[in-house]
Design an enzyme around this catalytic site. Structure first.
Site, PDB file in Angstrom:
ATOM      1  N   ARG A 196      49.029  57.025  31.075  1.00 31.02           N
ATOM      2  CA  ARG A 196      49.273  57.677  32.475  1.00 31.02           C
ATOM      3  C   ARG A 196      50.087  58.563  33.010  1.00 31.02           C
ATOM      4  O   ARG A 196      50.696  58.724  34.030  1.00 31.02           O
ATOM      5  CB  ARG A 196      49.131  56.441  33.703  1.00 31.02           C
ATOM      6  CG  ARG A 196      48.027  55.246  33.406  1.00 31.02           C
ATOM      7  CD  ARG A 196      47.071  55.542  34.381  1.00 31.02           C
ATOM      8  NE  ARG A 196      46.037  54.526  34.122  1.00 31.02           N
ATOM      9  CZ  ARG A 196      45.419  53.955  35.089  1.00 31.02           C
ATOM     10  NH1 ARG A 196      45.812  54.010  36.279  1.00 31.02           N
ATOM     11  NH2 ARG A 196      44.375  52.967  34.896  1.00 31.02           N
ATOM     12  N   TYR A 212      34.832  44.956  34.174  1.00 30.75           N
ATOM     13  CA  TYR A 212      34.577  45.697  35.288  1.00 30.75           C
ATOM     14  C   TYR A 212      32.949  45.477  35.395  1.00 30.75           C
ATOM     15  O   TYR A 212      32.839  45.622  36.679  1.00 30.75           O
ATOM     16  CB  TYR A 212      34.800  47.192  35.190  1.00 30.75           C
ATOM     17  CG  TYR A 212      36.579  47.451  35.271  1.00 30.75           C
ATOM     18  CD1 TYR A 212      37.120  47.469  36.344  1.00 30.75           C
ATOM     19  CD2 TYR A 212      37.311  47.687  34.095  1.00 30.75           C
ATOM     20  CE1 TYR A 212      38.438  47.480  36.656  1.00 30.75           C
ATOM     21  CE2 TYR A 212      38.622  48.016  34.201  1.00 30.75           C
ATOM     22  CZ  TYR A 212      39.227  47.799  35.398  1.00 30.75           C
ATOM     23  OH  TYR A 212      40.552  48.021  35.607  1.00 30.75           O
ATOM     24  N   ASP A 218      38.732  58.302  32.356  1.00 28.82           N
ATOM     25  CA  ASP A 218      38.852  57.049  32.496  1.00 28.82           C
ATOM     26  C   ASP A 218      37.839  56.119  31.656  1.00 28.82           C
ATOM     27  O   ASP A 218      36.855  56.498  31.185  1.00 28.82           O
ATOM     28  CB  ASP A 218      38.357  56.660  34.214  1.00 28.82           C
ATOM     29  CG  ASP A 218      38.939  55.375  34.399  1.00 28.82           C
ATOM     30  OD1 ASP A 218      40.125  55.268  34.891  1.00 28.82           O
ATOM     31  OD2 ASP A 218      37.897  54.392  34.679  1.00 28.82           O
ATOM     32  N   ARG A 240      48.718  60.190  39.355  1.00 27.90           N
ATOM     33  CA  ARG A 240      49.263  60.520  40.834  1.00 27.90           C
ATOM     34  C   ARG A 240      50.917  60.560  40.907  1.00 27.90           C
ATOM     35  O   ARG A 240      51.274  60.864  41.956  1.00 27.90           O
ATOM     36  CB  ARG A 240      48.812  58.889  41.685  1.00 27.90           C
ATOM     37  CG  ARG A 240      47.273  59.343  42.176  1.00 27.90           C
ATOM     38  CD  ARG A 240      47.015  57.897  42.656  1.00 27.90           C
ATOM     39  NE  ARG A 240      46.880  57.048  41.533  1.00 27.90           N
ATOM     40  CZ  ARG A 240      46.659  55.581  41.587  1.00 27.90           C
ATOM     41  NH1 ARG A 240      46.451  55.201  43.034  1.00 27.90           N
ATOM     42  NH2 ARG A 240      46.602  54.803  40.579  1.00 27.90           N
ATOM     43  N   ARG A 290      43.608  67.324  42.823  1.00 23.81           N
ATOM     44  CA  ARG A 290      42.546  66.366  43.118  1.00 23.81           C
ATOM     45  C   ARG A 290      42.298  66.556  44.688  1.00 23.81           C
ATOM     46  O   ARG A 290      41.246  65.772  45.064  1.00 23.81           O
ATOM     47  CB  ARG A 290      43.175  65.038  42.724  1.00 23.81           C
ATOM     48  CG  ARG A 290      43.303  64.645  41.492  1.00 23.81           C
ATOM     49  CD  ARG A 290      41.693  64.474  40.752  1.00 23.81           C
ATOM     50  NE  ARG A 290      40.948  63.681  41.722  1.00 23.81           N
ATOM     51  CZ  ARG A 290      41.140  62.351  42.149  1.00 23.81           C
ATOM     52  NH1 ARG A 290      42.062  61.486  41.158  1.00 23.81           N
ATOM     53  NH2 ARG A 290      40.530  61.629  42.979  1.00 23.81           N
TER      54      ARG A 290
HETATM   55  O1  1CP Z   1      47.385  60.423  31.539  1.00 23.48           O
HETATM   56  C1  1CP Z   1      46.815  59.428  31.723  1.00 23.48           C
HETATM   57  O2  1CP Z   1      46.556  58.468  30.712  1.00 23.48           O
HETATM   58  C2  1CP Z   1      45.540  59.492  32.416  1.00 23.48           C
HETATM   59  C3  1CP Z   1      44.054  59.216  32.020  1.00 23.48           C
HETATM   60  C4  1CP Z   1      43.622  57.900  32.264  1.00 23.48           C
HETATM   61  C5  1CP Z   1      43.468  56.830  31.443  1.00 23.48           C
HETATM   62  C6  1CP Z   1      43.996  56.639  30.029  1.00 23.48           C
HETATM   63  C7  1CP Z   1      43.118  57.369  33.438  1.00 23.48           C
HETATM   64  C8  1CP Z   1      42.905  58.442  34.705  1.00 23.48           C
HETATM   65  N1  1CP Z   1      42.664  56.182  33.385  1.00 23.48           N
HETATM   66  C9  1CP Z   1      42.751  55.724  32.127  1.00 23.48           C
HETATM   67  C10 1CP Z   1      42.441  54.428  31.502  1.00 23.48           C
HETATM   68  C11 1CP Z   1      42.164  53.296  32.361  1.00 23.48           C
HETATM   69  N2  1CP Z   1      41.244  53.163  33.516  1.00 23.48           N
HETATM   70  C12 1CP Z   1      42.488  51.899  32.057  1.00 23.48           C
HETATM   71  C13 1CP Z   1      43.151  51.638  30.907  1.00 23.48           C
HETATM   72  C14 1CP Z   1      44.921  51.736  30.966  1.00 23.48           C
HETATM   73  C15 1CP Z   1      45.443  50.837  31.893  1.00 23.48           C
HETATM   74  O3  1CP Z   1      45.511  49.568  31.327  1.00 23.48           O
HETATM   75  O4  1CP Z   1      46.141  51.394  32.779  1.00 23.48           O
HETATM   76  C16 1CP Z   1      42.183  51.048  33.084  1.00 23.48           C
HETATM   77  C17 1CP Z   1      42.176  49.621  33.108  1.00 23.48           C
HETATM   78  C18 1CP Z   1      41.270  51.904  33.951  1.00 23.48           C
HETATM   79  C19 1CP Z   1      40.594  51.497  35.184  1.00 23.48           C
HETATM   80  C20 1CP Z   1      41.115  51.986  36.269  1.00 23.48           C
HETATM   81  N3  1CP Z   1      40.860  53.313  36.687  1.00 23.48           N
HETATM   82  C21 1CP Z   1      41.942  51.517  37.391  1.00 23.48           C
HETATM   83  C22 1CP Z   1      42.735  50.188  37.318  1.00 23.48           C
HETATM   84  C23 1CP Z   1      42.080  49.099  38.336  1.00 23.48           C
HETATM   85  C24 1CP Z   1      42.484  47.942  37.941  1.00 23.48           C
HETATM   86  O5  1CP Z   1      41.650  47.144  37.536  1.00 23.48           O
HETATM   87  O6  1CP Z   1      43.704  47.290  38.255  1.00 23.48           O
HETATM   88  C25 1CP Z   1      42.158  52.645  38.399  1.00 23.48           C
HETATM   89  C26 1CP Z   1      43.240  52.627  39.281  1.00 23.48           C
HETATM   90  C27 1CP Z   1      41.420  53.568  37.674  1.00 23.48           C
HETATM   91  C28 1CP Z   1      41.296  54.883  38.716  1.00 23.48           C
HETATM   92  C29 1CP Z   1      42.161  56.099  37.887  1.00 23.48           C
HETATM   93  N4  1CP Z   1      42.071  56.518  36.483  1.00 23.48           N
HETATM   94  C30 1CP Z   1      42.711  57.468  36.125  1.00 23.48           C
HETATM   95  C31 1CP Z   1      43.625  57.691  37.211  1.00 23.48           C
HETATM   96  C32 1CP Z   1      44.555  58.763  37.372  1.00 23.48           C
HETATM   97  C33 1CP Z   1      43.171  56.811  38.247  1.00 23.48           C
HETATM   98  C34 1CP Z   1      43.582  56.905  39.581  1.00 23.48           C
HETATM   99  C35 1CP Z   1      42.449  57.367  40.565  1.00 23.48           C
HETATM  100  C36 1CP Z   1      42.894  58.919  41.201  1.00 23.48           C
HETATM  101  O7  1CP Z   1      43.792  59.595  40.935  1.00 23.48           O
HETATM  102  O8  1CP Z   1      42.133  58.908  42.271  1.00 23.48           O
END
Ligand code: 1CP
Length: 354
Positions: A38, A162, A87, A42, A51
């Site tokens: 990540r 999910y 994602d 953000r 964004r």
């Molecule tokens: O630099 C990076 O790594 C960004 C790319 C990335 C990756 C590898 C994003 C963007 N998401 C992910 C993978 C991801 N998504 C995982 C596996 C990694 C981890 O464990 O953190 C998981 C579980 C998700 C699911 C997800 N997507 C969540 C978690 C929700 C929960 O169950 O607690 C969330 C909040 C998202 C949204 C998301 N994905 C990525 C971003 C930057 C965001 C935030 C949303 C936004 O900026 O509007």
């Protein structure tokens, strides 16, 4: 179980010799490579600006945004690898599952999957579903030059959570109820997701990604025997197909201390270690594989000298592994000060230069 094979070397010699790919292959790098899960997102003001007014999934489908967001942390920190901005639920969206990523919540699925008919209604993924991914990866690889791009997919259990819960969950109770109560539906669902994940990784590598990471973020909710019976064969199938592409495969989960040996055996070249496991123990459990990790992501909120002292301990422990990729033990927390990650990156590079 799939046999471990040595990944081949990419054609571009500078890319092939990059610290990240050398460490992932278990070879001596010029310094310990570092990137952050990540790292895009953000915590970066330039990400928040880009964004503004654009939905998360929409931003993943627009190559000019994907390219820019992926490059932002590489430019800012000089990290040793880029992670493709997307994602884990994106491929499901691409095949037509009705879902959205809601701000402050995460992925939300309109009609959760509970029956065999629900599973059968999910199409398999073909490259046409994700042509914007191919386009984004191609552009990125051209821009990145000798910096490797890591492609990724969500592992079957984490993605299933999910789909079955309909959104983020702490207990994964409905998911496990399906797993224990309807093993045939579970098996079909896991096969479906594994096929989608493998096809999605194949698209990214075909377009030029030089490593892949399989995120099984929530596998730590399982006992070792349940992991082995209900999950591991499906993750192994994804990793086996990724292995045939010849790029290093990173296998990561959270709270997976008791599962690390099995996650290594599922077919990883690099085992991701979360911060709860002392790195020396993680290295022993990774059974001869390279490791990635594992600084506690909250240490960026400590005074810089405390953070760096802990980073030095991680680097020192990492020397015992056949290869060590420095990372946090989970993703960057959104309120992280980017200047701390810049200091951390510089420190890892300076401290580990051979
Ligand atoms: O630099 C990076 O790594 C960004 C790319 C990335 C990756 C590898 C994003 C963007 N998401 C992910 C993978 C991801 N998504 C995982 C596996 C990694 C981890 O464990 O953190 C998981 C579980 C998700 C699911 C997800 N997507 C969540 C978690 C929700 C929960 O169950 O607690 C969330 C909040 C998202 C949204 C998301 N994905 C990525 C971003 C930057 C965001 C935030 C949303 C936004 O900026 O509007």
């Amino acid at each position: 179980m799939p046999e471990q094979t040595s990944p081949p070397v990419p054609a571009d010699p500078a890319l092939a010799d990059s610290a990240f790919l050398r460490a992932a292959r278990g070879e001596e790098p010029s310094h310990t490579p570092v990137w952050f899960m990540r790292q895009a997102g953000r915590s970066l003001p330039e990400y928040r600006a880009l964004r503004e007014g654009v939905g998360m999934l929409e931003s993943c489908m627009r190559p000019e945004l994907v390219v820019e967001i992926t490059l932002q942390p590489v430019r800012r920190y000089g990290v040793d690898a880029a992670i493709f901005f997307s994602d884990i639920v994106l491929p499901l969206k691409a095949v037509g599952v009705d879902l959205d990523i809601k701000p402050g919540i995460g992925p939300v699925v309109a009609s959760p999957v509970r029956t065999m008919a629900d599973v059968e209604a999910i199409p398999d993924l073909t490259p046409d579903h994700v042509d914007f991914v191919t386009e984004s990866v191609r552009q990125l690889v051209a821009e990145l030059g000798s910096t490797p791009l890591i492609g990724f997919a969500g592992a079957p259990f984490t993605v299933a959570s999910y789909l079955v819960e309909g959104g983020p969950s702490k207990e994964h109770a409905k998911t496990k109820a399906l797993m224990f109560g309807a093993p045939d539906v579970w098996d079909a669902l896991m096969r479906k997701i594994a096929g989608i994940a493998a096809a999605y990784l194949e698209v990214q590598v075909a377009a030029g990604a030089s490593a892949v990471q399989l995120f099984d973020s929530w596998a730590g909710a399982l006992t070792p025997t349940d992991y082995e019976q209900f999950v591991m064969p499906h993750s192994a199938r994804v990793l086996e197909r990724a292995g045939a592409l010849g790029v290093p495969r990173i296998h990561f989960g959270v709270g997976t201390g008791e599962l690390l040996g099995r996650m290594a055996e599922a077919g990883a070249d690099v085992v991701g270690i979360d911060w709860r496991v002392p790195l020396a123990d993680g290295i022993a459990r990774a059974r001869g594989r390279a490791v990635q990790g594992n600084l506690d992501p909250t240490l960026v909120f400590a005074p810089t000298e405390v953070m760096l002292a802990r980073a030095a301990e991680v680097l020192e422990a990492g020397r015992a592994a056949p290869g060590h990729v420095f990372n946090l033990g989970h993703g960057v927390i959104p309120s992280t000060d980017p200047d701390q990650l810049a200091r951390l990156t510089d420190f890892v590079h300076e401290q580990s230069a051979r």
